[in-house]
Design a protein around this motif. Structure first.
Motif, short mmCIF file in Angstrom:
data_model
loop_
_atom_site.label_atom_id
_atom_site.label_comp_id
_atom_site.label_asym_id
_atom_site.label_seq_id
_atom_site.Cartn_x
_atom_site.Cartn_y
_atom_site.Cartn_z
N GLY A 57 -21.87 -0.10 25.25
CA GLY A 57 -22.79 -1.12 25.72
C GLY A 57 -24.10 -1.16 24.96
N SER A 58 -24.34 -0.18 24.07
CA SER A 58 -25.58 -0.15 23.29
C SER A 58 -25.54 -1.21 22.19
N ASN A 59 -26.72 -1.51 21.65
CA ASN A 59 -26.79 -2.45 20.53
C ASN A 59 -26.00 -1.93 19.34
N ASP A 60 -25.98 -0.60 19.17
CA ASP A 60 -25.22 -0.01 18.07
C ASP A 60 -23.74 -0.32 18.21
N GLU A 61 -23.22 -0.14 19.42
CA GLU A 61 -21.79 -0.41 19.62
C GLU A 61 -21.48 -1.88 19.35
N LYS A 62 -22.36 -2.76 19.80
CA LYS A 62 -22.14 -4.19 19.56
C LYS A 62 -22.10 -4.48 18.06
N TRP A 63 -22.97 -3.81 17.30
CA TRP A 63 -22.99 -3.99 15.85
C TRP A 63 -21.68 -3.54 15.23
N HIS A 64 -21.15 -2.41 15.71
CA HIS A 64 -19.87 -1.93 15.18
C HIS A 64 -18.77 -2.98 15.40
N HIS A 65 -18.78 -3.60 16.55
CA HIS A 65 -17.76 -4.61 16.84
C HIS A 65 -17.92 -5.84 15.95
N VAL A 66 -19.18 -6.21 15.67
CA VAL A 66 -19.41 -7.35 14.78
C VAL A 66 -18.82 -7.06 13.40
N VAL A 67 -19.10 -5.88 12.86
CA VAL A 67 -18.58 -5.51 11.55
C VAL A 67 -17.06 -5.41 11.59
N ASP A 131 -41.97 0.32 3.76
CA ASP A 131 -43.13 -0.38 4.31
C ASP A 131 -42.82 -1.03 5.66
N SER A 132 -41.55 -1.41 5.85
CA SER A 132 -41.17 -2.17 7.03
C SER A 132 -39.66 -2.14 7.17
N LEU A 133 -39.17 -2.66 8.31
CA LEU A 133 -37.72 -2.77 8.49
C LEU A 133 -37.12 -3.71 7.45
N GLU A 134 -37.84 -4.77 7.13
CA GLU A 134 -37.33 -5.72 6.13
C GLU A 134 -37.18 -5.03 4.78
N HIS A 135 -38.17 -4.23 4.41
CA HIS A 135 -38.11 -3.49 3.15
C HIS A 135 -36.93 -2.51 3.17
N TYR A 136 -36.74 -1.84 4.30
CA TYR A 136 -35.63 -0.90 4.44
C TYR A 136 -34.29 -1.58 4.13
N GLY A 162 -21.91 1.70 4.60
CA GLY A 162 -23.13 0.97 4.92
C GLY A 162 -23.89 1.66 6.03
N VAL A 163 -24.89 0.97 6.57
CA VAL A 163 -25.72 1.56 7.63
C VAL A 163 -25.68 0.70 8.89
N ASP A 164 -26.05 1.35 9.99
CA ASP A 164 -26.11 0.70 11.29
C ASP A 164 -27.49 0.04 11.48
N LEU A 165 -27.81 -0.22 12.75
CA LEU A 165 -29.11 -0.77 13.12
C LEU A 165 -30.19 0.28 12.90
N GLU A 287 -28.70 -10.64 8.95
CA GLU A 287 -28.88 -10.85 10.39
C GLU A 287 -29.73 -9.74 11.01
N VAL A 288 -29.38 -8.48 10.71
CA VAL A 288 -30.15 -7.38 11.31
C VAL A 288 -31.55 -7.31 10.72
N LYS A 289 -31.70 -7.71 9.47
CA LYS A 289 -33.03 -7.74 8.85
C LYS A 289 -33.95 -8.69 9.61
N GLU A 290 -33.38 -9.75 10.14
CA GLU A 290 -34.16 -10.73 10.91
C GLU A 290 -34.36 -10.29 12.35
N GLU A 291 -33.32 -9.68 12.94
CA GLU A 291 -33.35 -9.37 14.36
C GLU A 291 -34.08 -8.07 14.70
N MET A 292 -33.95 -7.03 13.87
CA MET A 292 -34.46 -5.72 14.23
C MET A 292 -35.98 -5.67 14.39
N PRO A 293 -36.78 -6.33 13.54
CA PRO A 293 -38.23 -6.31 13.79
C PRO A 293 -38.61 -6.90 15.15
N VAL A 294 -37.90 -7.93 15.58
CA VAL A 294 -38.16 -8.54 16.89
C VAL A 294 -37.81 -7.55 17.99
N LEU A 295 -36.66 -6.89 17.85
CA LEU A 295 -36.23 -5.90 18.86
C LEU A 295 -37.20 -4.73 18.91
#
Length: 330
Positions: A57-67, A131-136, A162-165, A287-295
């Motif tokens: 139910g975590s965001n990480d698990e949801k990401w795994h399912h997307v991939v 410098d930021s999540l976007e840079h990462y 690859g990497v997760d959230l 997608e995660v580059k856009e979403e993670m700073p907001v989260l």
């Protein structure tokens, strides 16, 4: 230009680490099939295990399912995944050993744990590299980074995927806050396993203790430790906001788990399937580059709403942390 220079520095760091280890004889010998070509012909249908420690139910698990769904789509249904969240197949050390030996097909593992066999992963644990999540995400989504990580991963029997959230980490304490390193008075923080985190805390004037994540709440409640080096998201999930008074958003490390597949299994896949898996990871990064700073902002606000005093750093305060970290880079 700044981001380009930092990317170049990271790639050079990886190259240097690989060269040093080779010169010292520190790398394990090449496992069987390390340089084997991909399988030819039509991809045989198969189900791949994917182990990870974040809960169901975590965001990480949801990401795994997307991939995983994208891999399934990219391979016209030939590859499907079975997901094993919450450390079902063992903790990160166990799953790392399992992926290398082939008893586990694929796993997402924290870089500080992977660094025990693949020191190059410590690059992701160095404070204030990004410098930021976007840079990462700009760095880890690059082909240069992917290729360098696989040079190292292949030598220990794994394929880097690859990497997760990624979530920014901070310092949370009971009692007085530590806004800059000079505020530290030796308070003991729970840290993740790996000498790099212990060394980091020491440079900042803090003590450290490697405690099971599940036992950290009680340890803080009973005064065994004074706080934790963690993320706001993790503090909310584990309810640490009930036992800490303040959080300093140092955002010194953008922590994520990296995903690896057993190398022999990878080599058994067709070139088309390998490319389909690689592309599935690449497609998630924008997608995660856009979403993670907001989260990350939402998590910080939720920590405030829970009654924890939250401190954001000024540029001058951030520089004090960076200056205190210099010996770790050296």
């Amino acid at each position: 230009m700044k981001k380009h220079l930092k990317l170049t520095a990271l790639i050079l760091t990886l190259s240097l680490l690989a060269s040093m280890l080779a010169a010292c004889g520190g790398q394990p010998s090449q496992p069987s099939g390390g340089n084997a070509p991909a399988a030819t012909g039509e991809q045989e249908a198969m189900t791949i295990q994917w182990a990870f420690t974040p809960p169901s139910g975590s965001n990480d698990e949801k990401w795994h399912h997307v991939v995983g769904d994208r891999v399934n789509e990219n391979t016209s249904g030939a590859i499907t995944y079975e997901y094993y969240p919450n450390g079902t197949l063992g903790n990160e050390k166990v799953t790392l050993e399992g992926v290398i030996s082939g008893t586990i097909n694929q796993a997402s593992i924290s870089p500080n744990v992977v660094a025990t066999v693949m020191p190059e992963m410590n690059v992701l644990c160095l404070p204030f590299v990004f410098d930021s999540l976007e840079h990462y995400y700009d760095v880890v989504s690059s082909e240069e980074y992917y290729e360098k990580m696989n040079e190292a991963a292949n030598k220990v029997g794994m394929q880097y995927l690859g990497v997760d959230l990624a979530v920014p980490r901070n310092i949370s304490l009971k009692g007085d806050p530590v806004i800059v390193p000079s505020d530290a008075k030796g308070q003991v923080l729970r840290v993740m396993d790996g000498t790099i985190y212990t060394d980091m805390m020491k440079l900042w004037g803090l003590g450290s203790s490697v405690i099971s994540y599940g036992e950290t709440y009680t340890a803080m409640q009973q005064g065994v430790i004074d706080g934790i080096e963690n993320s706001n998201d993790g503090n909310l999930t584990m309810k640490f906001t009930e036992v800490v008074d303040n959080t300093t958003n140092t955002y010194h490390v953008y922590h994520t788990q990296a995903t690896f597949m057993n190398l022999n299994l990878w080599n058994s896949l067709t070139a088309e399937t390998q490319e389909a898996i690689h592309q599935a990871f690449l497609d998630t990064y924008p997608e995660v580059k856009e979403e993670m700073p907001v989260l990350a902002e939402e998590s910080a606000q939720q920590v405030r709403d829970a009654g924890v005093e939250v401190y954001d750093l000024t540029d001058e305060q951030r520089q004090e942390w960076i200056d205190a970290s210099q010996p770790l880079y050296e």
